[in-house]
Write an enzyme that holds these catalytic residues in place. Structure first.
Site, short mmCIF file in Angstrom:
data_model
loop_
_atom_site.label_atom_id
_atom_site.label_comp_id
_atom_site.label_asym_id
_atom_site.label_seq_id
_atom_site.Cartn_x
_atom_site.Cartn_y
_atom_site.Cartn_z
N ASP A 151 -37.55 3.15 -43.31
CA ASP A 151 -37.66 1.74 -42.96
C ASP A 151 -36.44 1.34 -42.11
O ASP A 151 -35.30 1.63 -42.49
CB ASP A 151 -37.70 0.92 -44.26
CG ASP A 151 -38.09 -0.53 -44.05
OD1 ASP A 151 -38.71 -0.84 -43.02
OD2 ASP A 151 -37.77 -1.35 -44.95
N HIS A 152 -36.66 0.70 -40.98
CA HIS A 152 -35.57 0.20 -40.12
C HIS A 152 -34.48 1.23 -39.78
O HIS A 152 -33.29 0.99 -40.03
CB HIS A 152 -34.91 -1.04 -40.73
CG HIS A 152 -35.80 -2.25 -40.70
ND1 HIS A 152 -36.07 -2.95 -39.55
CD2 HIS A 152 -36.51 -2.84 -41.68
CE1 HIS A 152 -36.91 -3.93 -39.83
NE2 HIS A 152 -37.20 -3.89 -41.10
N ASP A 166 -36.03 0.97 -35.27
CA ASP A 166 -35.95 -0.45 -34.98
C ASP A 166 -34.94 -0.65 -33.85
O ASP A 166 -33.76 -0.89 -34.09
CB ASP A 166 -35.55 -1.25 -36.22
CG ASP A 166 -35.45 -2.74 -35.92
OD1 ASP A 166 -35.67 -3.13 -34.75
OD2 ASP A 166 -35.15 -3.52 -36.84
#
Ligand code: ZN
Length: 339
Positions: free
Chosen positions: A83-84, A105
């Protein structure tokens, strides 16, 4: 079955017209809660770890807990997603460890705070796509920036400052070749998303629908999509917590998104609230207790309940055995043939 790719899970979700929750983990109990909810509802799952989670628990612990989950729940297709990811190197390290999907990201610079330029985002995301696809790994990118800050990551603000521009979204997908696209439509990370039940002036579902029309085959991702239900807030405050009144993303808005191309929905805050409420209750009602299992067990059960609820609401329930898992090697071939 081996860990599956996010691409396979989201392609299946698109075929079936449902969404898949992506739940964050930092420890064993959270992984167990997700897996039990998946078994209970017969759901495919996306387990995701942020940079903060990887730092908290150490990559190797997380990865091996995931392998244990995979052994214990062989009927559940599982994705391990970063995630990210804030940089090429962060994504590369996750791919090398065995994550089957990464988010680059590039909407923020590598500091995880400063909004980047479109050119920077295209360049870094494209480079991650090249590396990841050569290993069969899926890539999620982000265009526009979300509001709020979580685990030290985020541009802050309200979520409306850098909403996604549909023209840029189209150009971004063409130039990067990514698999899934996170868009900014007014949502924020953390518990404090909206000061009242959100309407179209702060939660831009019309923008999401427009982007889906322009990119009908791109899997869209909703970040910051906890619903922050009042009953979970109330439990925390009843047992000594001090949460301020707040609103999240109503489930019916997420369901509207799922009808319009949303395939991955990130939920973390709701699980954090459920865990904390359950622990506070034990501490308040039975202050003589000191065995961590006495509060970790109800905390795990409370998270399982929320996750199972979301799996049902997003429509992934019942779809665990719809398909045969493909390997990363299959996806290396897939990307060679789909350039
Ligand atoms: Zn996010």
């Amino acid at each position: 079955m081996p860990l599956v790719t996010l691409r396979q899970l989201l392609d299946e979700a698109a075929k079936g017209g449902y969404g898949v929750g992506a739940f964050n983990v930092n420890n064993m109990e959270q992984i167990q809660a997700i897996m039990e909810a998946a078994r209970e509802t017969k759901s495919p799952v996306i387990v995701q770890a942020s940079r903060g989670a990887r730092a908290y628990s150490n990559d190797n612990f997380l990865y091996h807990l995931m392998l244990a989950a995979n052994e214990l729940y062989p009927e559940i297709p599982m994705v391990l997603h970063l995630d990210h990811g804030n940089s090429f190197d962060t994504c590369k390290s996750a791919i090398e460890l065995g994550f089957t999907s990464v988010m680059m990201d590039g909407s923020l610079m590598a500091d995880g705070k400063t909004p980047s330029t479109f050119e920077y985002n295209v360049d870094v995301t494209r480079r991650v796509v090249e590396l990841a696809h050569s290993k069969g790994v899926t890539v999620e990118g982000e265009i526009g920036t979300l509001g709020g800050i979580e685990d030290g990551h985020g541009a802050g603000g309200t979520g409306l400052e850098h909403v996604t521009d549909p023209d840029q979204a189209v150009e971004f997908v063409e130039k990067t070749g990514l698999d899934a696209l996170a868009i900014a439509i007014g949502t924020s990370h953390g518990a404090y998303k909206f000061t009242k039940k959100p309407d179209g002036s702060v939660l831009k579902m019309d923008l999401l629908i427009e982007i889906h029309k322009r990119l009908p085959t791109t899997h869209l991702v909703m970040h910051g999509s906890s619903s922050v239900p009042k009953d979970l807030q109330d439990i925390i405050n009843k047992y000594g917590g001090k949460l301020k009144e707040t609103w999240g993303v109503p489930v019916e808005e997420i369901q509207l998104g799922i009808k319009n191309g949303v395939r991955k929905i990130n939920v973390d805050t709701d699980n954090r609230l459920a865990i904390t409420g359950a622990i506070r209750k034990v501490f308040a009602e039975t202050p003589e207790k000191f065995d961590p299992r006495d509060y970790n067990k109800p905390a795990r059960a409370a998270m399982q309940k929320v996750v199972a609820q979301r799996m049902t609401q997003f429509g992934q329930a019942g779809h665990a055995s719809d398909f045969q898992a493909k390997s990363l090697a299959d996806y290396v071939e897939f990307y060679k043939n789909n350039k």
